[in-house]
Design a protein around this motif. Sequence first.
Motif: not given
Length: 701
Positions: A77-83, A193-203, A226-228
Amino acid sequence: MEKKPSKLRRTAPYWISILLLVIAFTVFGLRLFQWQVQDGATYLEQANATSKSTVKIDAARGEILDRDGNALATNQTAYKILFEKPYMTDETANDTIHTLVELLEKRGEQWIDELPIVLDNAGEYVFAQGKDDAIAYLKGKTFLNVNEYTSAPLCVKQLAALYDVDPTQYTKEELLRLLSVRYNMTMETFSTTMPYTFAKSVSKETVSIIEENSASLPGVSIRVTTTRTYDDGTLAPHLIGTTGKLTKEEFETLEERGYAYDDEVGKSGIEYAMESQLRGEDGVQALQLHKDGTVASSSVEKAPVQGNTVYTTLDANLQKVANASLKKNIEAASSAGRSMNEKHVGEDCVAGGVVVLDVKDFSILAASTYPTYDLGKLTDDDYYAKLFQDQTNPLFNRAFNGAFKPGSVFKPAMAAAALEEGAITENSKITCHHVYEYYAPSYTPTCMGYHGAITVDTALARSCNVFFYEVGRRLGIDNIDLYAKSFGLGVATGVELGESEGILASPSYRTSHGGTWQPGDVIQAAIGESDNAFTPLQLAAYCATIANNGTRLKTHIVDKVTDYSRKTVVSETKAEVVEQVSVSEENLKVVQQGMRKVCTEGTASTAFANYGIAVAGKTGTAENIGHSDNTVFMAYAPYDDPEIAVAVVLEYGASGTYSTNVAKDIFDAYFYGKVLDGDGNLVTPGISGSADGIQAGAEKL
């Protein structure tokens, strides 16, 4: 006079029904009048003020396991930041980005930075090295549309103007970070319709800080994803493979299959080969938007479906042992060569590959490449840059794609061909006086010894070149190639991953590469020299075919596919016969006996004469101009009822001792259950090795 019938009498219920019907139509008519006339303008305004849009919900990627369910590539499980565009305005974007970048930098978190401009040691803007394509795109007509000679500082100035950023409000480093994010947002077609992923995995801690300050970060949202993750990123990186963002070309190809521009896709290895199974089905979130683009409401229109889980045929313990033994013996060969203070005695040995097959179905139990790398570190740009620049090419899968001269391991195929074609019999003797004189005086190749008059089994055991020079001359190159292909040499093995077909020496190959085929080349081809070059995977399949009495199966690394929960089997890989070698069982038995003698009294007897399991094999060395010889060993065991076949190649290994050592370690692990202890030693759990070392080794597995 006949009486006329009276008219139908209307009862009370009849008139009540008529009355209710009239009332209902009257109410409906009044309501319709209210909707269309009285409140029509209001409803029209509401309809015009909202619109519907959709956003995808990421589906979890399927996981990759070994044959026993041990994790190779799984999810965490991970947390990503979206715009999100509906909540982020052009007026607030720059301040929001600047605040987030500062936060992540302070907390040591990674964010996506792909602008091909960096600051040098002097604090000046320069173009990043190794990113020529990205630099060309930045300057090109579809983006900045500037001259190809435009400098990095001028490109920064243009970007600042494009995104309405005042450079005087930021330091050079802050400005570059801000512009990088804006550039990335444009590249990823940031929209409603296309959010931007600013960071893929943050604490989770960083997520908490962002959520506490959400009021001052409009348009920023957190999504659980989720991340690998890899229990051991060095275990099988070339086999597991990598994922990455879609390229423009990939997107154009995959868009029709439901891929979005910001999706990740398998790039290599199993991740690539099994993409259709590993990829899940993204969900859909419906958004009702106000006229100004803000969200009125949202709902999940379609829930995401997780990808399937892929069970490989790999045995994690065998793979770990193969990795460690290959590394140890390559380093030993190199060290021994350097100690001799001479050239071409193994000092240049830095690479190799080993493959282990199950003889019963040709499933791949282990496939190791050295030098190697750590999948878990590939997201580190500095780590990847070092790998890319490493001249030993650790990113290259030598086990499947490295084509090496095989040397004398080619001889069992020649023995089988000669016996089947009647060029020799089991009892035929050819005399070796060290020098082969058929082409004398113009060409007189030699043998490694003086073997006298010997039969084919002894010729295999002692690896007599003169015997097989003569066999090759009698067969001719067409027959040599015909049987070699039948055994799987110079052809694809069928594995699901990418592989090299190798090179089978022939006049057509030589002339197609600008050379000239000479009469004497046929005898060099017969001993695994000339232009012959095969992969460790091909050699393992060839050895397994001999062990399998001539039945060659399709190699495979996928055992089965299940749903994400691992409860329902979606598909299983069955053994598939590719070819039945046209060599009689009687003639194959002669070859097998010769390979057994290699291990009891021949060139591999030091390692296997007194081994607890009966092993049949063949050693080989192959010349490399300007380098040490390749050393090759292939073997199968047990001899009477084969279970596994092994092929080992040490590039420039010089001495066959090291390649046979690798095979012996693998047999120890397979037949005796040996594992690596904490110090990298091969031990039997509970019998030898320190308790701490064994426990550490078990934990690593």
